[in-house]
Design an enzyme around this catalytic site. Structure first.
Site, mmCIF file in Angstrom:
data_model
loop_
_atom_site.group_PDB
_atom_site.id
_atom_site.type_symbol
_atom_site.label_atom_id
_atom_site.label_comp_id
_atom_site.label_asym_id
_atom_site.label_seq_id
_atom_site.Cartn_x
_atom_site.Cartn_y
_atom_site.Cartn_z
ATOM 1 C CG LEU A 1 9.795 -7.647 104.426
ATOM 2 C CD1 LEU A 1 10.701 -8.487 105.311
ATOM 3 C CD2 LEU A 1 8.747 -8.503 103.751
ATOM 4 C CB CYS A 2 7.297 -0.882 105.323
ATOM 5 S SG CYS A 2 8.837 -0.487 106.118
ATOM 6 C CG HIS A 3 2.496 -3.638 108.063
ATOM 7 N ND1 HIS A 3 3.614 -3.965 108.808
ATOM 8 C CD2 HIS A 3 1.719 -4.743 108.040
ATOM 9 C CE1 HIS A 3 3.514 -5.211 109.216
ATOM 10 N NE2 HIS A 3 2.377 -5.706 108.769
ATOM 11 C CG MET B 1 10.969 1.187 108.754
ATOM 12 S SD MET B 1 12.762 1.359 108.895
ATOM 13 C CE MET B 1 13.229 1.579 107.197
ATOM 14 C CD GLU B 2 6.136 4.183 107.841
ATOM 15 O OE1 GLU B 2 5.696 3.248 107.158
ATOM 16 O OE2 GLU B 2 6.699 3.992 108.949
ATOM 17 C CG ASP C 1 17.969 16.086 92.116
ATOM 18 O OD1 ASP C 1 18.764 15.713 91.221
ATOM 19 O OD2 ASP C 1 16.831 16.533 91.867
#
Length: 165
Positions: A78-80, A116-117, A131
């Site tokens: 739901l992130c733009h 969120m970014e 990793d």
């Protein structure tokens, strides 16, 4: 969450939806997040010396974090999609951990925040460190991924530890 305590991405019927930000004013928005990768002292020494078999762990993790911030809307439903004006990822040695600290900054002038970014950048940078060094240390631990601060927009500024817990 909105000012009245309701979740903004959930309708009255409980259905998830993307919030309409079309009516919001553009504002400069900045968010900073962090995360840590705990590891053995030997693994940390290997990474700092640049002796990891997969190459420059810190350099690759920095690039992975930047790339991840740009792809956040592809990963979080739901992130733009955003036109970021700046993303930076700084990775520093924390000998007492022992391990590495990742700090990610995301910035734009737009209608929605970049928390969120920043969180995605920090998370993916930490995952990339894991990793690239897992052949040496499978017991590494990713920890402490959190938002440190955000500024701009209708909800105003927020900083962890200053009313932001």
């Amino acid at each position: 969450m909105s000012g009245d305590g309701k979740l903004t991405h959930i309708s009255e019927d409980g259905e998830a939806h993307m919030v309409d930000v079309g009516g919001k004013n553009d504002a400069e928005r900045v968010a900073i997040a962090e995360g840590y990768v705990k590891m053995s002292p030997q693994t940390l020494a290997t990474i700092i010396a640049g002796d990891a078999k997969k190459g420059d762990v810190i350099g690759v993790a920095r690039l992975a974090g930047i790339m991840a911030a740009k792809k956040t809307s592809d990963l979080i439903p739901l992130c733009h999609p955003l036109m970021l004006s700046k993303v930076s990822v700084d990775i520093t040695e924390v000998p007492d951990l022992p391990g590495l600290r990742v700090e990610a900054l995301a910035k734009l002038t737009g209608k929605t925040g970049v928390e969120m970014e920043a969180l995605t950048a920090a998370s993916v940078a930490c995952l990339t460190i894991y990793d690239m060094a897992k052949a040496v240390d499978k017991a590494m631990e990713i920890t402490g991924v959190k938002l440190l601060s955000k500024s701009g927009g209708k909800s105003g500024d927020w900083q962890r530890g200053k009313g932001g817990k």
